[in-house]
Design a protein around this motif. Structure first.
Motif, PDB file in Angstrom:
ATOM      1  N   UNK A  24      -1.868   2.204  -3.906  1.00 49.93           N
ATOM      2  CA  UNK A  24      -1.087   1.524  -2.874  1.00 49.93           C
ATOM      3  C   UNK A  24      -1.077   2.304  -1.556  1.00 49.93           C
ATOM      4  N   UNK A  25      -1.001   3.624  -1.643  1.00 51.96           N
ATOM      5  CA  UNK A  25      -0.991   4.434  -0.424  1.00 51.96           C
ATOM      6  C   UNK A  25      -2.353   4.418   0.275  1.00 51.96           C
ATOM      7  N   UNK A  26      -3.427   4.460  -0.511  1.00 50.09           N
ATOM      8  CA  UNK A  26      -4.767   4.383   0.079  1.00 50.09           C
ATOM      9  C   UNK A  26      -4.923   3.081   0.848  1.00 50.09           C
ATOM     10  N   UNK A  27      -4.431   1.992   0.255  1.00 49.03           N
ATOM     11  CA  UNK A  27      -4.552   0.683   0.889  1.00 49.03           C
ATOM     12  C   UNK A  27      -3.667   0.560   2.126  1.00 49.03           C
ATOM     13  N   UNK A  28      -2.490   1.113   2.052  1.00 46.83           N
ATOM     14  CA  UNK A  28      -1.522   0.994   3.140  1.00 46.83           C
ATOM     15  C   UNK A  28      -1.830   1.929   4.299  1.00 46.83           C
ATOM     16  N   UNK A  29      -2.145   3.188   3.993  1.00 47.31           N
ATOM     17  CA  UNK A  29      -2.319   4.213   5.026  1.00 47.31           C
ATOM     18  C   UNK A  29      -3.761   4.583   5.297  1.00 47.31           C
ATOM     19  N   UNK A  30      -4.670   4.230   4.371  1.00 45.53           N
ATOM     20  CA  UNK A  30      -6.035   4.689   4.476  1.00 45.53           C
ATOM     21  C   UNK A  30      -6.208   5.986   3.699  1.00 45.53           C
ATOM     22  N   UNK A  31      -7.428   6.256   3.330  1.00 44.62           N
ATOM     23  CA  UNK A  31      -7.698   7.447   2.509  1.00 44.62           C
ATOM     24  C   UNK A  31      -7.359   8.735   3.261  1.00 44.62           C
ATOM     25  N   UNK A  32      -7.816   8.853   4.494  1.00 46.62           N
ATOM     26  CA  UNK A  32      -7.661  10.104   5.255  1.00 46.62           C
ATOM     27  C   UNK A  32      -6.196  10.456   5.505  1.00 46.62           C
ATOM     28  N   UNK A  33      -5.356   9.449   5.680  1.00 46.63           N
ATOM     29  CA  UNK A  33      -3.954   9.706   6.001  1.00 46.63           C
ATOM     30  C   UNK A  33      -3.073   9.873   4.755  1.00 46.63           C
TER      31      UNK A  33
END
Length: 204
Positions: A24-33
């Motif tokens: 969920x975090x990868x999707x929401x914020x992007x991998x780098x962030x």
């Protein structure tokens, strides 16, 4: 329940909690962030706890990839019962489109999101991803052997079919086809028809 069994279940539950949060975090914020600390905060554990299960976020991303490709490959394998390889190829392509329509978040993580793939590259073999592609490759190879499609290199044809399907699906997943104002069921039918039109151009 034995203590050992309970601990194994608790360990599996924690891994799944980490993976779900990271997805969920990868999707929401992007991998780098997204950082290990972000994931830890989201599940309300310390970063040290996550490092007990994964060495870094690359490894977490790899597990997510493995899970998603395993689901896709399992859906492909259902078409083993289709004797005619060209008909099986059509079914595989439709499954690919439907998978993306039903799992747009997973599709984004699998095929669109830019993220380091160092973990995949460090593996001797990327089993889940390879299995999914091999199924397409073997199906096209069977079409060539039975002269159902025009002669060509099976790898070139596989990449061509995959690329066409990916292009159509990506336009939908990234909401570029919304300008057409079509309901999802109509959009699905149109995407499948586009793939059928492309596959028909390959026929012998």
């Amino acid at each position: 329940m034995a203590i050992k069994e309970r601990k194994e279940r608790e360990k599996a539950d924690m891994r799944n909690l980490i993976i779900d949060s990271a997805t969920q975090l990868f999707l929401k914020q992007g991998y780098d962030k997204t950082s290990i600390r972000n994931i830890a905060e989201d599940i309300e554990y310390s970063p040290a706890t996550i490092y007990l299960y994964f060495k870094d976020k690359d490894e977490i991303f790899y597990v997510i990839h493995e899970n998603a490709f395993a689901i896709l490959d399992k859906q492909f394998r259902k078409h083993d019962v289709i004797e005619n390889p060209y008909e099986r190829l059509i079914a595989v392509c439709k499954t690919y489109v439907r998978f993306a329509m039903e799992n747009p978040d997973y599709y984004d993580l699998m095929f669109i999101m830019r993220a380091p793939l160092s973990q995949i590259k460090s593996e001797e073999k990327w089993n889940a991803g390879n299995c999914a592609f091999e199924y397409l490759l073997q199906t096209i190879d069977a079409c060539l052997e039975r002269k159902l499609i025009r002669p060509a290199d099976k790898y070139v044809l596989s990449i061509a079919v995959w690329s066409f399907g990916h292009g159509v699906v990506s336009l939908h997943v990234r909401e570029r086809l919304c300008v057409m104002g079509m309901p999802d069921d109509v959009m699905l039918s149109m995407m499948e028809s586009s793939l059928n039109f492309f596959l028909a151009s390959l026929k012998a």
